[in-house]
Design a protein around this motif. Sequence first.
Motif, short mmCIF file in Angstrom:
data_model
loop_
_atom_site.label_atom_id
_atom_site.label_comp_id
_atom_site.label_asym_id
_atom_site.label_seq_id
_atom_site.Cartn_x
_atom_site.Cartn_y
_atom_site.Cartn_z
N ILE A 38 0.84 -1.20 0.00
CA ILE A 38 0.00 0.00 0.00
C ILE A 38 0.88 1.25 0.00
N VAL A 39 1.92 1.24 0.82
CA VAL A 39 2.85 2.39 0.87
C VAL A 39 3.52 2.58 -0.49
N ALA A 40 3.95 1.49 -1.10
CA ALA A 40 4.58 1.57 -2.42
C ALA A 40 3.61 2.12 -3.47
N SER A 41 2.34 1.76 -3.34
CA SER A 41 1.34 2.17 -4.34
C SER A 41 1.11 3.67 -4.38
N VAL A 42 1.49 4.38 -3.31
CA VAL A 42 1.32 5.84 -3.29
C VAL A 42 2.67 6.56 -3.40
N GLY A 43 3.68 5.82 -3.87
CA GLY A 43 4.98 6.44 -4.11
C GLY A 43 5.88 6.54 -2.90
N ILE A 115 2.55 5.43 6.60
CA ILE A 115 2.65 3.99 6.88
C ILE A 115 1.53 3.56 7.82
N LYS A 116 1.24 4.37 8.82
CA LYS A 116 0.16 4.03 9.77
C LYS A 116 -1.18 4.00 9.07
N LEU A 117 -1.41 4.88 8.10
CA LEU A 117 -2.65 4.83 7.33
C LEU A 117 -2.74 3.51 6.56
N ALA A 118 -1.64 3.08 5.96
CA ALA A 118 -1.63 1.80 5.24
C ALA A 118 -1.91 0.65 6.20
N ASP A 119 -1.36 0.72 7.41
CA ASP A 119 -1.60 -0.30 8.45
C ASP A 119 -3.08 -0.31 8.83
N LEU A 120 -3.65 0.86 9.01
CA LEU A 120 -5.06 0.99 9.37
C LEU A 120 -5.93 0.37 8.28
N ILE A 121 -5.62 0.65 7.03
CA ILE A 121 -6.39 0.11 5.90
C ILE A 121 -6.32 -1.41 5.90
N SER A 122 -5.13 -1.96 6.04
CA SER A 122 -4.95 -3.41 6.04
C SER A 122 -5.69 -4.06 7.20
N ASN A 123 -5.47 -3.57 8.41
CA ASN A 123 -6.09 -4.17 9.59
C ASN A 123 -7.61 -4.00 9.60
N GLU A 147 -8.03 11.32 13.34
CA GLU A 147 -7.92 12.73 13.73
C GLU A 147 -6.46 13.21 13.77
N VAL A 148 -5.51 12.29 13.96
CA VAL A 148 -4.10 12.69 14.06
C VAL A 148 -3.28 12.26 12.84
N LEU A 149 -3.92 11.66 11.85
CA LEU A 149 -3.17 11.13 10.70
C LEU A 149 -3.34 11.94 9.42
N SER A 150 -3.94 13.11 9.50
CA SER A 150 -4.24 13.87 8.28
C SER A 150 -3.00 14.34 7.53
N GLU A 151 -1.85 14.34 8.18
CA GLU A 151 -0.61 14.75 7.49
C GLU A 151 0.01 13.62 6.68
N GLY A 152 -0.56 12.42 6.75
CA GLY A 152 -0.08 11.32 5.93
C GLY A 152 -0.54 11.51 4.49
N ASP A 153 -0.23 10.55 3.64
CA ASP A 153 -0.61 10.62 2.23
C ASP A 153 -2.12 10.86 2.11
N SER A 154 -2.49 11.86 1.32
CA SER A 154 -3.89 12.27 1.23
C SER A 154 -4.78 11.18 0.62
N SER A 155 -4.28 10.43 -0.34
CA SER A 155 -5.12 9.39 -0.94
C SER A 155 -5.36 8.24 0.05
N LEU A 156 -4.35 7.92 0.85
CA LEU A 156 -4.54 6.88 1.87
C LEU A 156 -5.44 7.38 2.99
N TYR A 157 -5.29 8.65 3.33
CA TYR A 157 -6.16 9.23 4.36
C TYR A 157 -7.62 9.14 3.90
N GLN A 158 -7.87 9.49 2.64
CA GLN A 158 -9.23 9.42 2.11
C GLN A 158 -9.73 7.98 2.09
#
Length: 184
Positions: A38-43, A115-123, A147-158
């Motif tokens: 997932i992390v690789a997929s967003v560059g 990375i945490k967003l990708a972890d959240l998506i997977s889990n 609420e605390v992850l909005s600075e991560g990749d925007s597409s993963l956040y969405q």
Amino acid sequence: MLVERAKVFASAAHAAIGQRRRYTDEPYIVHPAEVAGIVASVGGDEEMIAAAYLHDIVEDTQITQEMILEFFGPSVAKLVEELTDVSRPQDGNRQARKEIDRRRLGNASPRAKTIKLADLISNSTNIIQHDRWFAKVYMQEKKLLLEVLSEGDSSLYQRAQTIVSEYYAEQEARRLLRRGEQDV
């Protein structure tokens, strides 16, 4: 290559303790590999992908943060450190521990948050599919975590927001359906 070394290292560390994926009984490395993909997929860069493979290793295995630093260097070690939960059982109940870890993640770098967003998506996907009872607790935690992850990749956040929103929409639809059946 850094990513391949991290993959092999994480596979060996999780396998050494016989760690398996809850619900599916697959080798545990399936989860870190999914997070890395997932992390690789967003560059995500090589260090982020390596850290994705290693993100659960300090919490779950005999590997220490110092070993990560020694084998993978300061950048990967910093990401893994930012992703490693710091709460302990003596810090209180699950809710109190998750609050401690959430506050810490709020101060993490945007790279670690990605990375945490990708972890959240997977889990989240896995838990919703296999354990609807635990999902009630878990998805509330993830809703707060967003609420605390909005600075991560925007597409993963969405994507993560969509998973959480769809979960709650489905729960509400089930509740209304049950209520409608009771009114008949």
